[in-house]
Design a protein around this motif. Structure first.
Motif, PDB file in Angstrom:
ATOM      1  N   SER A  86      -0.365  22.700  14.877  1.00 27.60           N
ATOM      2  CA  SER A  86       0.906  21.973  14.819  1.00 27.60           C
ATOM      3  C   SER A  86       0.863  20.719  15.690  1.00 27.60           C
ATOM      4  O   SER A  86       1.389  19.661  15.296  1.00 27.60           O
ATOM      5  CB  SER A  86       2.049  22.883  15.267  1.00 27.60           C
ATOM      6  OG  SER A  86       1.877  23.326  16.608  1.00 27.60           O
ATOM      7  N   SER A  87       0.224  20.792  16.847  1.00 20.64           N
ATOM      8  CA  SER A  87       0.108  19.613  17.710  1.00 20.64           C
ATOM      9  C   SER A  87      -0.798  18.561  17.082  1.00 20.64           C
ATOM     10  O   SER A  87      -0.498  17.358  17.142  1.00 20.64           O
ATOM     11  CB  SER A  87      -0.428  20.016  19.084  1.00 20.64           C
ATOM     12  OG  SER A  87       0.428  20.939  19.716  1.00 20.64           O
ATOM     13  N   LEU A  89      -1.342  18.158  13.865  1.00 21.52           N
ATOM     14  CA  LEU A  89      -0.599  17.591  12.736  1.00 21.52           C
ATOM     15  C   LEU A  89       0.449  16.599  13.229  1.00 21.52           C
ATOM     16  O   LEU A  89       0.661  15.536  12.608  1.00 21.52           O
ATOM     17  CB  LEU A  89       0.059  18.719  11.947  1.00 21.52           C
ATOM     18  CG  LEU A  89       0.861  18.323  10.703  1.00 21.52           C
ATOM     19  CD1 LEU A  89      -0.026  17.611   9.698  1.00 21.52           C
ATOM     20  CD2 LEU A  89       1.502  19.555  10.071  1.00 21.52           C
ATOM     21  N   ALA A  90       1.101  16.919  14.347  1.00 18.24           N
ATOM     22  CA  ALA A  90       2.090  16.002  14.914  1.00 18.24           C
ATOM     23  C   ALA A  90       1.448  14.691  15.343  1.00 18.24           C
ATOM     24  O   ALA A  90       1.994  13.604  15.093  1.00 18.24           O
ATOM     25  CB  ALA A  90       2.791  16.664  16.102  1.00 18.24           C
ATOM     26  N   GLY A 175       4.999  20.716  12.352  1.00 22.32           N
ATOM     27  CA  GLY A 175       4.269  19.500  12.680  1.00 22.32           C
ATOM     28  C   GLY A 175       5.125  18.255  12.551  1.00 22.32           C
ATOM     29  O   GLY A 175       5.047  17.338  13.384  1.00 22.32           O
ATOM     30  N   ALA A 239       3.885  17.949  22.871  1.00 23.43           N
ATOM     31  CA  ALA A 239       3.791  18.747  21.651  1.00 23.43           C
ATOM     32  C   ALA A 239       3.287  20.159  21.936  1.00 23.43           C
ATOM     33  O   ALA A 239       3.765  21.138  21.342  1.00 23.43           O
ATOM     34  CB  ALA A 239       2.870  18.054  20.644  1.00 23.43           C
ATOM     35  N   LEU A 260      -0.596  24.763   5.050  1.00 21.16           N
ATOM     36  CA  LEU A 260       0.474  24.205   5.873  1.00 21.16           C
ATOM     37  C   LEU A 260       1.846  24.652   5.413  1.00 21.16           C
ATOM     38  O   LEU A 260       2.834  24.428   6.121  1.00 21.16           O
ATOM     39  CB  LEU A 260       0.402  22.675   5.851  1.00 21.16           C
ATOM     40  CG  LEU A 260      -0.873  22.053   6.415  1.00 21.16           C
ATOM     41  CD1 LEU A 260      -0.817  20.532   6.305  1.00 21.16           C
ATOM     42  CD2 LEU A 260      -1.100  22.469   7.857  1.00 21.16           C
ATOM     43  N   THR A 266       3.694  29.534  17.531  1.00 18.12           N
ATOM     44  CA  THR A 266       3.015  28.896  18.656  1.00 18.12           C
ATOM     45  C   THR A 266       3.137  29.761  19.907  1.00 18.12           C
ATOM     46  O   THR A 266       3.926  30.705  19.948  1.00 18.12           O
ATOM     47  CB  THR A 266       3.605  27.504  18.934  1.00 18.12           C
ATOM     48  OG1 THR A 266       4.973  27.653  19.354  1.00 18.12           O
ATOM     49  CG2 THR A 266       3.555  26.631  17.693  1.00 18.12           C
TER      50      THR A 266
END
Length: 322
Positions: A86-87, A89-90, A175, A239, A260, A266
């Protein structure tokens, strides 16, 4: 006599100056040491609280994929995976947007627009994370479910990343919400870095006939790359540790999936969700160990980012000296 008196006064003044310098150095040393001591105490306390889980599961806790409080079986790999993906993707979404905003505000925007536009971008950082989470549930997730995910599944569905049920909530939503939250941080730092680049760097390339884009690409961005990397690392740290907004949109399922579209979880989210429900000592210790892992991951990422900044800043300083 007058000379001796002046000499004595000079010696006394010098002694007082040295005493002030020593006091100042001692106070600043104590303040710096207090920060290091606080960090060490936090690590020690987390380690002591997580010791039962560490002794029970060992290194298998890091690569175990089973999280079953009923059977007292705990593995943190799904949460580590969810945090890192997720981080990443961010960052993939936020970094190009943030750099574009920073370049526009620092180089291209008219003077009357720079102040209001910069203020609006910085105000995004002041929005509470729970508000982002509510917006993600009621606006972002339905939009992803009805428009973005069908489009991605139609054109990129042959990839494992874009397969699975299209419910809106999941890794993609987490994300995107993280990207929106770290965008003002990275863009604000990047704008200040670009504004700090000496005007002579721009004027030299413009005098050689370069366009505005070539000036930004060849003179401004290389000169401030260490600061830009620092802004990205700062956004990554935000993030990695974000809790509420991600918890509300990521789905909170402790599973590892390449898609995704699938729900995930998390490390910060599982602590927020289950800490109040931990009924056994081992369960509570496992959650604390997840927090310890998150703490170590964040520390390592920031340390690597600092090393990267020093590595990138070296050639720039050398070029400036030349």
């Amino acid at each position: 006599m007058a000379v001796d008196r002046l000499r004595a006064r000079a010696v006394e003044a010098g002694w007082r100056a040295r005493l002030g310098d020593r006091l100042f150095r001692g106070v600043t040393f104590l303040l710096a040491a207090a920060v290091v001591l606080l960090l060490a105490l936090m690590t020690l306390k987390l380690f002591e609280a997580a010791r039962p889980a560490i002794e029970a599961f060992g290194v298998a806790f890091l690569y175990g994929a089973d999280w079953d409080p009923v059977a007292e079986s705990y593995g943190a790999l799904p949460f580590i995976y969810g945090t890192l993906v997720s981080s990443a993707l961010a960052l993939l979404i936020a970094v190009p947007l943030s750099l574009g905003v920073a370049v526009f505000l620092a180089e291209l925007a008219p003077w009357w627009l720079r102040g209001p536009a910069g203020l609006l971008v910085e105000l995004l950082a002041a929005v509470p994370s729970v508000v982002y989470g509510l917006w993600g549930i009621f606006v972002l997730a339905p939009w992803l479910r009805d428009h973005v995910q069908p489009f991605l599944a139609r054109w990129l569905g042959f990839l494992p990343l874009f397969q699975g049920p299209m419910i809106g909530l999941g890794m993609l939503a987490g994300g995107v919400i993280l990207a929106i939250m770290i965008l003002p941080i990275i863009s604000a730092v990047a704008r200040e870095v670009l504004l700090a680049v000496p005007r002579s760097q721009r004027e030299a390339l413009l005098a050689l006939g370069a366009t505005r884009w070539e000036t930004v690409r060849r003179a401004v961005l290389p000169y401030g790359r260490s600061g830009l990397v620092g802004g990205v690392i700062l956004g990554l740290g935000r993030a990695l540790g974000e809790t509420m907004a991600v918890t509300m949109v990521i789905g909170n399922r402790p599973e590892i999936s390449l898609s995704l579209f699938e729900p995930s979880c998390t490390m910060a989210a599982v602590i927020a969700n289950e800490f109040s429900e931990a009924t056994s000592d081992l369960y509570l210790s496992a959650l604390v160990e997840v927090g310890l892992v998150l703490f170590l991951v964040t520390t390592v990422v920031n340390a690597l980012g600092r090393l990267l900044i020093w590595r990138l800043a070296g050639p720039v300083r050398g070029a400036v000296r030349e």
